[in-house]
Design an enzyme around this catalytic site. Structure first.
Site, PDB file in Angstrom:
ATOM      1  N   VAL A 228     -73.885 128.356  70.135  1.00  0.00           N
ATOM      2  CA  VAL A 228     -73.266 127.042  70.024  1.00  0.00           C
ATOM      3  C   VAL A 228     -73.973 126.054  70.951  1.00  0.00           C
ATOM      4  O   VAL A 228     -74.255 126.384  72.102  1.00  0.00           O
ATOM      5  CB  VAL A 228     -71.766 127.124  70.399  1.00  0.00           C
ATOM      6  CG1 VAL A 228     -71.079 125.791  70.213  1.00  0.00           C
ATOM      7  CG2 VAL A 228     -71.068 128.216  69.596  1.00  0.00           C
TER       8      VAL A 228
ATOM      9  N   SER B  45     -80.126 121.543  68.525  1.00  0.00           N
ATOM     10  CA  SER B  45     -79.662 122.869  68.120  1.00  0.00           C
ATOM     11  C   SER B  45     -80.160 123.933  69.082  1.00  0.00           C
ATOM     12  O   SER B  45     -80.747 123.612  70.124  1.00  0.00           O
ATOM     13  CB  SER B  45     -80.133 123.150  66.696  1.00  0.00           C
ATOM     14  OG  SER B  45     -79.486 124.270  66.157  1.00  0.00           O
ATOM     15  N   ASN B  46     -79.911 125.197  68.760  1.00  0.00           N
ATOM     16  CA  ASN B  46     -80.358 126.347  69.546  1.00  0.00           C
ATOM     17  C   ASN B  46     -81.135 127.282  68.643  1.00  0.00           C
ATOM     18  O   ASN B  46     -80.908 127.294  67.436  1.00  0.00           O
ATOM     19  CB  ASN B  46     -79.140 127.147  70.034  1.00  0.00           C
ATOM     20  CG  ASN B  46     -78.479 126.544  71.245  1.00  0.00           C
ATOM     21  OD1 ASN B  46     -79.117 125.952  72.100  1.00  0.00           O
ATOM     22  ND2 ASN B  46     -77.181 126.699  71.324  1.00  0.00           N
ATOM     23  N   HIS B  47     -81.976 128.121  69.226  1.00  0.00           N
ATOM     24  CA  HIS B  47     -82.589 129.194  68.450  1.00  0.00           C
ATOM     25  C   HIS B  47     -81.507 130.180  68.048  1.00  0.00           C
ATOM     26  O   HIS B  47     -80.751 130.636  68.906  1.00  0.00           O
ATOM     27  CB  HIS B  47     -83.597 129.969  69.309  1.00  0.00           C
ATOM     28  CG  HIS B  47     -84.862 129.236  69.571  1.00  0.00           C
ATOM     29  ND1 HIS B  47     -85.714 128.868  68.556  1.00  0.00           N
ATOM     30  CD2 HIS B  47     -85.421 128.796  70.713  1.00  0.00           C
ATOM     31  CE1 HIS B  47     -86.757 128.249  69.080  1.00  0.00           C
ATOM     32  NE2 HIS B  47     -86.595 128.174  70.390  1.00  0.00           N
TER      33      HIS B  47
END
Ligand code: CTP
Ligand code: CA
Length: 225
Positions: free
Chosen positions: A102, A33-35
């Site tokens: 994203v 995932s991403n922050h």
């Protein structure tokens, strides 16, 4: 104070916003995932609603309460985000704002069972995810499109390159290397670029920045329609 939604800068407009991170599963218990807290996207959804728009929020997993009067469509992966966003745009959309962080890549395969550790080192095969914003901006019936660009260096150059490459009407750049701003923070400072101009907003609360952004989008929408 009574807010008259019929007189707001986005009165009668349909706005679709993406927000939050995506999660790309690796096995039943892990993901890439991403922050992203989702705060900027949720603040924009609230501001667009207050400006008189009908708002759909395509949201990855966040811990925020949905803004009042906003239609929230929860998604998990980048592929879900593309599918839900295209469906929302199909329903009618004047303005598309992509604030989502994203995941650019997903694991090539998702294991059915939890992956057990064995070797000292392992590598992971990743494949590119679809780009929701570029896909929406590339539609024959493309709405007014606004992207976000979180950069750590050469902010203006990378942001304006993205605007051109994805054929956007506007891009909101923020320098995520600035301490105390951006990720997870309630505050932000951004530079908005459009073909032929720019404007600095903040440092200020994400709420105040969202309100100014919505007004700016309203002005540009009027100029292009
Ligand atoms: N975006 C998107 N779908 C993707 C990747 C990005 O909709 N698969 C949107 C983001 O929501 C943002 C804009 O595109 O509004 C720019 O995202 P960013 O990650 O900065 O750009 P990329 O094109 O992915 O370039 P890079 O990460 O290599 O800098
Ligand atoms: Ca990216």
């Amino acid at each position: 104070l009574i807010l008259d939604e019929r007189r707001g800068p986005l009165s009668g407009k349909r706005v679709v916003i993406t927000a939050g991170p995506t999660r790309e599963p690796l096995d039943p218990v892990r993901y890439i995932s991403n922050h992203s807290s989702g705060k900027m996207g949720y603040a924009l959804a609230g501001a667009a609603r207050a400006a008189g728009a009908t708002v759909t929020l395509v949201s990855g997993p966040v811990t925020l309460a949905p803004p009042l009067g906003v239609d929230v469509r929860p998604v998990m992966t980048a592929q879900d985000m593309l599918t839900e966003s295209m469906a929302a745009v199909d329903e009618g959309c004047d303005v598309f704002i992509a604030t989502a962080a994203v995941a650019d890549y997903r694991p090539e395969t998702c294991a059915g069972d939890k992956i057990k550790k064995s070797t000292e080192a392992m590598s992971l095969a990743l494949v590119r995810n679809p780009d929701t914003l570029a896909t929406v901006a590339g539609r024959a019936d493309a709405p007014f499109t606004v992207g976000f660009a979180a950069e750590t260096t050469d902010v203006a150059r990378y942001a304006t390159d993205k605007m051109a490459r994805k054929k956007l009407d506007m891009i909101v750049a923020n320098d995520v290397s600035a301490p105390g701003l951006g990720f997870n923070s309630d505050n932000n400072a951004v530079t908005v670029f459009w073909p032929g101009g720019q404007e600095q907003i903040g440092p200020d609360s994400k709420q105040t920045i969202a309100t100014r952004l919505v007004a700016l989008i309203g002005e540009h929408l009027e100029a292009t329609s």
